[in-house]
Design a protein around this motif. Sequence first.
Motif, PDB file in Angstrom:
ATOM      1  N   LEU A  10      -2.404   8.479  -1.971  1.00 26.46           N
ATOM      2  CA  LEU A  10      -3.747   8.971  -1.587  1.00 26.46           C
ATOM      3  C   LEU A  10      -3.683  10.468  -1.558  1.00 26.46           C
ATOM      4  O   LEU A  10      -4.543  11.342  -1.815  1.00 26.46           O
ATOM      5  N   GLY A  25       4.821   5.257   3.702  1.00 28.31           N
ATOM      6  CA  GLY A  25       4.298   6.558   3.918  1.00 28.31           C
ATOM      7  C   GLY A  25       5.097   7.200   4.874  1.00 28.31           C
ATOM      8  O   GLY A  25       6.248   7.146   4.636  1.00 28.31           O
ATOM      9  N   THR A  84       0.739   5.053   0.233  1.00 27.40           N
ATOM     10  CA  THR A  84      -0.154   5.661   1.021  1.00 27.40           C
ATOM     11  C   THR A  84       0.023   7.297   0.425  1.00 27.40           C
ATOM     12  O   THR A  84      -0.636   8.337   0.362  1.00 27.40           O
ATOM     13  N   MET A 118       2.943  -1.166   4.522  1.00 28.06           N
ATOM     14  CA  MET A 118       2.579   0.055   3.982  1.00 28.06           C
ATOM     15  C   MET A 118       3.394   1.152   4.218  1.00 28.06           C
ATOM     16  O   MET A 118       4.095   1.539   5.236  1.00 28.06           O
ATOM     17  N   GLN A 172      -6.951   3.980   5.172  1.00 28.53           N
ATOM     18  CA  GLN A 172      -5.767   3.327   5.502  1.00 28.53           C
ATOM     19  C   GLN A 172      -5.750   2.140   6.503  1.00 28.53           C
ATOM     20  O   GLN A 172      -5.220   1.154   6.336  1.00 28.53           O
ATOM     21  N   ILE A 223      -0.898   6.141  12.017  1.00 26.98           N
ATOM     22  CA  ILE A 223      -1.919   5.215  11.089  1.00 26.98           C
ATOM     23  C   ILE A 223      -2.053   3.956  11.773  1.00 26.98           C
ATOM     24  O   ILE A 223      -2.893   3.511  12.187  1.00 26.98           O
ATOM     25  N   ILE A 251       0.942  -1.106   0.057  1.00 28.41           N
ATOM     26  CA  ILE A 251      -0.094   0.096   0.118  1.00 28.41           C
ATOM     27  C   ILE A 251       0.873   1.255   0.052  1.00 28.41           C
ATOM     28  O   ILE A 251       1.554   1.546   0.938  1.00 28.41           O
ATOM     29  N   ILE A 259       2.954   6.241   9.161  1.00 28.73           N
ATOM     30  CA  ILE A 259       2.292   5.017   9.344  1.00 28.73           C
ATOM     31  C   ILE A 259       2.609   4.477  10.736  1.00 28.73           C
ATOM     32  O   ILE A 259       1.976   3.839  11.351  1.00 28.73           O
TER      33      ILE A 259
END
Length: 226
Positions: free
Chosen positions: A39, A130, A36, A128, A117, A137, A34, A133
């Motif tokens: 996004l 970013g 992020t 993930m 997320q 997150i 993922i 995170i």
Amino acid sequence: MVKRRINIALDGPSGSGKSTLAKNLARELGFVYIDTGALYRTVGLFVAEHGFEPGDAAGAVSVLSHTKITMRLIDGGGKVFLGTREIGGEIRTPEMSRYASDVSKVPEVREFLLETQREIARENDVVMDGRDIGTVILPKAQVKIFVTASPEARAERRYKELVEKGEKTTYEEVLADMLWRDKNDSSREIAPCVPAKDAVVLDNSKLGIKETVDAALEIFHKKVGA
Ligand code: DC
């Protein structure tokens, strides 16, 4: 009982090789990758398409009420959709990097993207990538790695990537842009790009891709077991 998924939080500044590492780790472990940043870039794109400047926080907030951003799992990775429109290479330009960095400072934007997320991480074993995170997150992620490298090493990598994509730029321009983004991303009040207290810092200035992946796998196995 619902099985708790394994979450790997991979944070670090731009150009640190996070996404390459994340993709490789996900492939090695059979996890979902993922990104992020995509996004934030998509929110930035939407803000730009509405004619707002990157730093226009009120403009960014105003588009959120008619923005529907989702992530769907396709081929082992999260693909971003803006409404029904699939987002692709249009968010990978230097202009969108700037928009993304600026909109990511707006608390309402971060809040807007938070649950998307977390939901993916609740339902899947994920790597993930970013900036926040491990800190915000997924504070309970079993593995947290903060990947970093010197600004020069990062600018060199990003410059090569952009030239390969046919972008007209210079190393100096890329380095200046990177230093600007580092400052913007790490000095912001909300969710700055800093290592979580329980993150392992992995400096890959002098490591190649395979060595970086091996180092991360070692960190993973130490934390989670074989
Ligand atoms: O990873 P990237 O370069 O695609 O991210 C673009 C911008 O989005 C980056 O400058 C900071 C922001 N970002 C963030 O604030 N938090 C994340 N988890 C991911 C990205």
